[in-house]
Design an enzyme around this catalytic site. Sequence first.
Site, PDB file in Angstrom:
ATOM      1  N   TYR A 116       4.213  42.760 -21.452  1.00 33.52           N
ATOM      2  CA  TYR A 116       4.234  44.162 -21.028  1.00 33.52           C
ATOM      3  C   TYR A 116       3.158  44.365 -19.970  1.00 33.52           C
ATOM      4  CZ  TYR A 116       5.798  48.923 -21.362  1.00 33.52           C
ATOM      5  OH  TYR A 116       6.343  50.134 -21.045  1.00 33.52           O
ATOM      6  N   ARG A 155      10.062  55.710 -11.900  1.00 29.69           N
ATOM      7  CA  ARG A 155       8.593  55.724 -11.787  1.00 29.69           C
ATOM      8  C   ARG A 155       8.038  54.649 -12.702  1.00 29.69           C
ATOM      9  NH1 ARG A 155       4.340  58.855 -14.783  1.00 29.69           N
ATOM     10  NH2 ARG A 155       5.393  57.411 -16.150  1.00 29.69           N
ATOM     11  N   LYS A 209       9.154  46.734 -23.531  1.00 26.14           N
ATOM     12  CA  LYS A 209       8.704  47.743 -24.488  1.00 26.14           C
ATOM     13  C   LYS A 209       9.316  47.481 -25.873  1.00 26.14           C
ATOM     14  CE  LYS A 209       6.665  51.887 -24.743  1.00 26.14           C
ATOM     15  NZ  LYS A 209       5.685  52.573 -23.940  1.00 26.14           N
ATOM     16  N   GLU A 249      11.618  56.240 -21.017  1.00 25.19           N
ATOM     17  CA  GLU A 249      10.498  55.473 -20.469  1.00 25.19           C
ATOM     18  C   GLU A 249      10.530  55.498 -18.938  1.00 25.19           C
ATOM     19  OE1 GLU A 249       8.299  53.875 -22.472  1.00 25.19           O
ATOM     20  OE2 GLU A 249       7.138  52.945 -20.879  1.00 25.19           O
ATOM     21  N   ASP A 250       9.415  55.865 -18.356  1.00 30.23           N
ATOM     22  CA  ASP A 250       9.218  55.769 -16.911  1.00 30.23           C
ATOM     23  C   ASP A 250      10.259  56.520 -16.080  1.00 30.23           C
ATOM     24  OD1 ASP A 250       6.898  54.473 -17.370  1.00 30.23           O
ATOM     25  OD2 ASP A 250       7.530  52.521 -16.634  1.00 30.23           O
ATOM     26  N   ASP A 266       7.570  58.326 -24.394  1.00 26.58           N
ATOM     27  CA  ASP A 266       6.279  57.705 -24.710  1.00 26.58           C
ATOM     28  C   ASP A 266       5.220  58.011 -23.658  1.00 26.58           C
ATOM     29  OD1 ASP A 266       4.636  56.019 -26.391  1.00 26.58           O
ATOM     30  OD2 ASP A 266       4.647  54.631 -24.704  1.00 26.58           O
ATOM     31  N   ASP A 267       5.635  58.129 -22.393  1.00 29.32           N
ATOM     32  CA  ASP A 267       4.656  58.411 -21.331  1.00 29.32           C
ATOM     33  C   ASP A 267       3.959  59.740 -21.590  1.00 29.32           C
ATOM     34  OD1 ASP A 267       5.579  56.125 -19.812  1.00 29.32           O
ATOM     35  OD2 ASP A 267       7.351  57.336 -19.378  1.00 29.32           O
ATOM     36  N   ASN A 287      -4.427  53.278 -15.277  1.00 29.60           N
ATOM     37  CA  ASN A 287      -4.055  51.869 -15.115  1.00 29.60           C
ATOM     38  C   ASN A 287      -3.595  51.627 -13.691  1.00 29.60           C
ATOM     39  OD1 ASN A 287      -4.192  50.858 -17.799  1.00 29.60           O
ATOM     40  ND2 ASN A 287      -2.394  52.080 -18.300  1.00 29.60           N
TER      41      ASN A 287
END
Length: 539
Positions: free
Chosen positions: A95, A148, A166, A237-238, A260-261, A400
């Site tokens: 990941y 993204r 993930k 996700e994303d 989750d973001d 990050n």
Amino acid sequence: MANQNLTGTALLQNGVFSKGTAYTEEERSALKLKGLLPPVPATLDMQVEAMMEQLRTFDTPFQKALFLDGLRAANETLYFRLVLDHVEEVQPLVYTPTVGEFCQKFSHLFRFPRGLFISIEDKGHIAEILDNAPQEEVDMIVVTDGQRILGLGDLGVNGMGIPVGKLALYTACAGVDPRRTLPVTLDVGTNTERYLNDPLYLGHRHPRVTGQAYDDFIEEFFQAVHKKWPKCVVQFEDFGNNHAFDLLARYRTRYSCYNDDIQGTASIVVSGFYSAVRAKKSKLSDEKILFLGAGEAATGVANLIADAMVEEGTDRDAALGKLYLFDSHGLVTKGREGLAVHKVPFAKDLEPCTSFEECIRRLRPTAIVGLSAQGGAFTESVVKTMTEINERPIIFALSNPTSKAECTAEQAYTWSDGKALFSCGSPFAPVTYKGKTYVPRQGNNSYVFPGIGLGAILSQCKEITQEVFLSAAHTCANMVTEEDLAQGSLYPSLTRVREISREVAANIIELALRTGQAQIERPADIRQYVTDHMYNPGY
Ligand code: NAD
């Protein structure tokens, strides 16, 4: 999933069922494997040892990730055993951060089909595509539209590495059964010129479809998934900011789903706050928090902190009054035109301010939280100002990758004279300052999302409410020991992730049963029920 009576080469070439060299003499005879393998059977432990030896011969994380990708295709049980036994070493390879490079090159290195690709061109036929899924029963889907991906932007169909990676973490960290999970990439096009012009790009080459056509596509996807697997948990996700908030608002009460973001990040950051206020011997409602960044992560965190303050007995408006956002245009104030809807609850009736440090002087926050992807934004002067104002300043530099961290651990401890209660989004080594060693730990979503997913699956919960994320935050914080706190760690060691996930899942099941969200009978012993349902890779 039965092994479909595979024998011989067909069995050995099926990565889901193959044990590779680990077949016993008897199995080799019964399954027509004699002669197809080197003669002496290995054990799973021997296989793990051999593969780790190989893994460590590669020079770069990317090469290691490619090796692991091949290993997974060859023998999934071995792959998960290895990830589980070496989670700290291997997680960054399957990941973040390595998955980023893997995604960028996805079309050029594609070898092993995993999960489902559903294109907007498939509109009207999504149910038929779901019928092609490699597994009959699916408990959990991680879905992206690739808009993204991490901090890398729009990767289109190349984003598939993210749901695959993930879900591998759901399995490794919480024992979610990989044979009942499904990674999905929705291809709605890409706006990235590099891919549109790349002859080897494997997605449709047109700009992203948005608006009504996009919404209809997502609606069809949800309806088809729900019809085929009514209790399936879907994790977004994303997705880009322009869709992530809307989709969550639209589906969170209709289906068992979460982002989750936004929500997983919120849960783990709130958990860090619980540890910080424990170290300060205060409570969350006493804090005044200034966020650098006002995107998916920051507003998700701010919303959950407000919920956590309300849980402590604070009035909601008073809670919102303690939370300030500072984005690329400065302090988020009521006077600002065209304020995005997710920032509105936090906008203040104050004069505009475009200097972060000036805001600290004016507002005198007890905590600053960096979720802005602006490397170095917590300057020496910012940290020193926070230390002048507070005996124990809370400083979370969560962006990050490492280059985007608002400050490093060393900077936080040195500039605050060892007083900062610090957590980070990227890994930092322990820091020794004035003879004391501080062990900064990452506010890593992996502490919570695997257990949240497992708890949601095992309770068959109808809706994943904000209380679920608060529950996970409390659970993780409760596993921080006094020794952890004494060395400056606001999180437990990640080596305890299976134990943490089990506890997170158990508490979520308890919550879901209590609030009527669960669709199961109360198990006699919830922890035992969780343990019994955790996938444990073995032959
Ligand atoms: P996002 O794009 O939704 O939000 C970024 C925000 O930063 C926006 O509000 C933007 O206005 C703001 N910003 C940009 N430049 C700025 C500047 N110069 N000054 C102040 N604000 C500025 O992204 P996101 O999903 O919210 O993620 C943000 C960062 O948080 C990323 O680096 C991501 O890796 C990190 N993150 C960390 C964790 C974790 O540690 N657990 C989890 C999620 C995200």
